[in-house]
Scaffold this active site. Structure first.
Site, mmCIF file in Angstrom:
data_model
loop_
_atom_site.group_PDB
_atom_site.id
_atom_site.type_symbol
_atom_site.label_atom_id
_atom_site.label_comp_id
_atom_site.label_asym_id
_atom_site.label_seq_id
_atom_site.Cartn_x
_atom_site.Cartn_y
_atom_site.Cartn_z
ATOM 1 N N TRP A 1 16.029 50.445 14.834
ATOM 2 C CA TRP A 1 16.021 49.244 13.988
ATOM 3 C C TRP A 1 16.916 49.410 12.766
ATOM 4 C CZ3 TRP A 1 12.641 48.410 9.295
ATOM 5 C CH2 TRP A 1 12.322 49.628 8.671
ATOM 6 N N ASP A 2 17.323 50.658 12.506
ATOM 7 C CA ASP A 2 18.220 50.959 11.379
ATOM 8 C C ASP A 2 19.397 49.973 11.363
ATOM 9 O OD1 ASP A 2 16.670 53.198 12.150
ATOM 10 O OD2 ASP A 2 18.039 54.612 11.187
ATOM 11 N N GLU B 1 6.191 55.474 9.164
ATOM 12 C CA GLU B 1 5.766 56.298 10.301
ATOM 13 C C GLU B 1 4.669 57.298 9.941
ATOM 14 O OE1 GLU B 1 9.234 57.908 12.222
ATOM 15 O OE2 GLU B 1 9.802 55.936 12.998
ATOM 16 N N LYS C 1 5.752 57.287 4.417
ATOM 17 C CA LYS C 1 7.021 57.987 4.596
ATOM 18 C C LYS C 1 8.157 57.163 3.974
ATOM 19 C CE LYS C 1 9.718 59.793 8.529
ATOM 20 N NZ LYS C 1 9.931 59.660 9.970
ATOM 21 N N GLN C 2 7.985 55.837 3.996
ATOM 22 C CA GLN C 2 9.080 54.955 3.595
ATOM 23 C C GLN C 2 8.539 53.582 3.215
ATOM 24 O OE1 GLN C 2 9.668 55.565 7.958
ATOM 25 N NE2 GLN C 2 11.234 54.002 7.602
HETATM 26 C C1 BGC Z 1 12.448 56.754 10.170
HETATM 27 C C2 BGC Z 1 12.693 55.539 11.027
HETATM 28 C C3 BGC Z 1 14.151 55.518 11.456
HETATM 29 C C4 BGC Z 1 14.538 56.824 12.134
HETATM 30 C C5 BGC Z 1 16.011 56.894 12.476
HETATM 31 C C6 BGC Z 1 12.876 58.006 10.925
HETATM 32 O O1 BGC Z 1 12.723 59.118 10.098
HETATM 33 O O2 BGC Z 1 11.086 56.861 9.833
HETATM 34 O O3 BGC Z 1 12.393 54.368 10.302
HETATM 35 O O4 BGC Z 1 14.379 54.459 12.316
HETATM 36 O O5 BGC Z 1 14.241 57.887 11.259
HETATM 37 O O6 BGC Z 1 16.790 56.814 11.335
#
Ligand code: BGC
Length: 710
Positions: A317-318, A448, A552-553
């Protein structure tokens, strides 16, 4: 100011880190900036969309789990060269002296001092590398060798060296080894070599060729000074063939690359006046983001771009939430091709939805290259259904910024309807607070560190948007809707669901709640967590992390950033709450915290998060830049500048901007495209000037006031 990055701008001299930073790419393939004499395990070439598959080995496999890994293939390093002295001794000791990437021309210049243990004598090797950008199959390599303490004859030999793929252990962010490749080398004559690589399982093939005008093995006399040896490399499309007829000269490739980048900066320039190092970092980010992006509608942008093999080269989804905003507003053609790629995997995405037990619509894979889901850990993978709405959001963003109805009719609308069908089928009504509300159970949001929860706020808010946008398009393009089999009943269901989606809100804290159970959990013991235990994912079992309030984000805050639909007071409370529980263990986090802080007026926070975001790779903030650049964050840094400090949003069809310039900056200039116009926006401490460089005058909302600029 020079538009370049050199060794002096970087703290680390670690070779694999430098390979990433100085990597070059053109959307089709990327080469890491390896030492051409010594090479390394991490050196090599990656081609967008060229991957091998292998069975995912599960200890306990359940119904519907993804079957295969997809791993980007690391191909031979195109920079490698061998140099021998007149006794046949190889110069096998190499010391990097200088290295510099010119972002106006796309030329990388690396200079090494070479010697060996036998004679101890030295020569200097400079490698100039550049990729063709228009017909993006070529790389131009110019080797310049100068005598130092050695000035006799030298012999150069240039071949494509096959290196074994190395196993990586212990870090899920690194790539798997690929051991099922077959190679065939052909040397039709002395000046060319062709290598065909075939993947045994995914049954793909790829050709690489190197070509030198006279011969790939040549002797020179160094006693007259510097010698120059040019090699052209060619990399085919996956399943294509290379042609070595009529290859361009090295100079032609440099010209091509220079024209591409000059046009690029003309359309996409972002200039910060008042801090040269930030300006340089931002330029680096935009240069590398553009280098990484697939441009052919068949490929996308991997989490590490084409700068390394981290995350197995998968697309996430990035792309839609962090990378495609930049393209939408500066190079809509690329944004369009990224949407076409998603359209091309609709059939696979139907299968992913069915495997997850959802009877209608599509579920885009959480991670993939070829289309099928490649996530082997569904709680933090396939369950991130929000990817469906993220892709829909990107289609809407593109549509509003370009008015491109053709794209909508040919590709976009089917994506929107099929994703809306998924939400319709996944969700169900529950009585909450006395009302029938549409809910989604057992989903994972962007954060996550929280998995399989009910009613993740971000997911629900995005699905609401997705369903609402479907209705907008059905009403606007009724014929297309009929062609896609949409009935009045289905349209009305979408509308009702979008209006009744449940959005968790905590009336005591007066903030949106990340999910139904979020605030019942204890807060992670941050005070007793040693610094070296971050990122938590490398030190704690997921189950332990999931039991706590720890992010985490950005998750709920990302929805706030996108929709701007809560009061400033609530936003401040939400920011304050979630900031305290966020580790930023994902590089996708800080840019959103910075942009929101800029909007709220938390100037210091906005600036300090931005400093980390913009320099994430240049300072190796996440400590894994060696595996590849953090491409989402590169796009995130542009988002922060443009939508955070520059306040850009599209509201009710109008371009809206606002001045949140940091005190440290004297001026910010942004170029962007909007509905066929090229704009330059200049933010000064006390005013905003907008010029339309090409195209019709435009109504713009500036700091809340409607202006007509031309
Ligand atoms: C993040 C995800 C991301 C992935 C790839 C993970 O560490 O939590 O949101 O899509 O990295 O960049």
């Amino acid at each position: 100011m020079s538009n370049s990055i050199s060794l002096n701008d970087l703290k680390s001299r670690d070779p694999s880190y430098l390979e990433t930073i100085f990597s070059l790419a053109n959307g089709h393939f990327g080469i890491r900036a390896s030492d051409p004499i010594i090479g390394s395990d991490t050196a090599g070439t990656v081609v967008n969309g060229f991957y091998e598959i292998s069975k995912i080995i599960y200890g306990e496999k359940a119904f519907g789990y993804a079957d295969n890994n997809q791993t980007i293939v690391k191909l031979p390093d195109l920079r490698t060269i061998n140099i021998y002295d007149n006794q046949g001794n190889k110069f096998d000791i190499s010391n990097l002296k200088t290295e510099s990437l010119n972002m106006n021309t796309g030329l990388l210049t690396s200079t090494y001092e070479l010697s060996n243990n036998i004679s101890g004598k030295t020569i200097e090797l400079t490698v100039n590398s550049t990729l063709q950008q228009s017909d993006n199959q070529m790389v131009g390599l110019r080797y310049e060798i100068k005598p130092l303490s050695y000035s006799g004859n030298i012999k150069l030999t240039k071949h494509l060296n096959i290196v074994a793929s190395v196993d990586t252990v212990g870090d899920p962010r690194r790539a798997k080894a690929v051991k099922t490749l077959e190679y065939q080398k052909d040397n039709p004559n002395s000046h060319q070599e062709i290598l065909t690589t075939t993947t045994k399982k995914s049954k793909m093939s790829l050709q690489m060729a190197i070509y030198a005008k006279d011969s790939l093995e040549k002797e020179y006399d160094l006693s007259n000074g510097k010698v120059v040896f040019d090699v052209i490399g060619v990399v085919s499309e996956p399943n294509g063939k290379v042609s070595t007829n009529d290859l361009p000269s090295f100079e032609k490739i440099v010209n091509d690359s220079t024209n591409f980048w000059s046009d690029f900066w003309e359309r996409s320039e972002v200039k910060i006046t008042g801090d040269d190092s930030l300006n340089q970092a931002l330029h680096f980010n935009l240069f590398q983001l553009t280098s990484s992006s697939g441009r052919d509608g068949k490929t996308n942008i991997s989490a590490k771009g084409l700068s390394g093999t981290g995350y197995d080269g998968h697309y996430f989804w990035d792309t839609e939430m962090y990378m495609s905003p930049f393209f939408t507003y500066t190079n809509p053609e690329i944004a369009k091709n990224l949407i076409k790629y998603r359209y091309s995997i609709l059939e696979d995405s139907k299968k992913t939805a069915r495997a997850a037990g959802v009877d209608e619509g599509v579920l885009f894979p959480w991670r993939t290259i070829g289309g099928p889901e490649a996530s082997s850990y569904f709680p933090a993978g396939t369950a991130q259904y929000h990817i469906n709405a993220d892709i829909s959001y990107a289609v809407a963003r593109y549509y509003r910024a370009t008015n491109d109805e053709d794209l909508i009719k040919k590709y976009g609308m089917e994506i929107i309807i099929e994703t809306a069908r998924f939400w319709n089928s996944l969700g169900s009504y529950s009585k909450i607070n006395g009302k029938d509300q549409f809910c989604f159970f057992d989903v994972t949001g962007p954060d996550e560190y929280t998995a399989i929860v009910n009613n993740n706020y971000y997911t629900n808010r995005m699905a609401k948007f997705n369903l609402g946008f479907a209705v907008e398009l059905i009403d606007k393009f009724p014929e297309k809707a009929t062609e896609l089999g949409v009935t009045t009943e289905e349209r009305n269901n979408f509308l009702k669901e979008s209006k009744s989606i449940y959005l968790p809100y905590d009336s005591e804290k007066k903030i949106n709640e990340q999910d139904d159970s979020a605030f019942n959990k204890p807060i992670w013991p941050f005070e007793t967590t040693p610094k070296e235990n971050y990122p938590l994912l490398l030190h704690y079992h997921p189950l332990r992390i999931y039991r706590y309030q720890v992010n985490k984000q950005a998750d709920t805050l990302l929805a706030d950033f996108l929709f701007d639909d809560i009061t400033k007071e609530q936003l401040i409370r939400e920011y304050d709450y979630y900031e305290k529980i966020t580790t930023h263990d994902s590089s996708l986090s800080r840019s959103i915290f910075s942009a929101l802080a800029a909007r709220i007026g938390l100037k210091n926070k906005a600036y300090s998060y931005f400093m980390d975001t913009v320099k994430t790779d240049l300072i190796d903030l996440q400590k894994n830049t060696q595996d590849g650049l953090h491409i989402a964050n590169l796009g995130g840094s542009w988002l922060t500048v443009v939508s955070g400090f520059g306040g850009l949003q599209v509201k009710n069809g109008s371009l809206t901007i606002a001045n949140h310039l940091p005190d440290e900056w004297k001026k910010l200039s942004i170029r962007l495209q909007f509905q066929g116009r090229l704009l330059e926006i200049n933010y000064l401490p006390s005013k905003i000037d907008v010029s339309i460089l090409s195209g019709e005058p435009l109504k713009i909302i500036v700091d809340g006031v409607c202006r007509k600029d031309s």
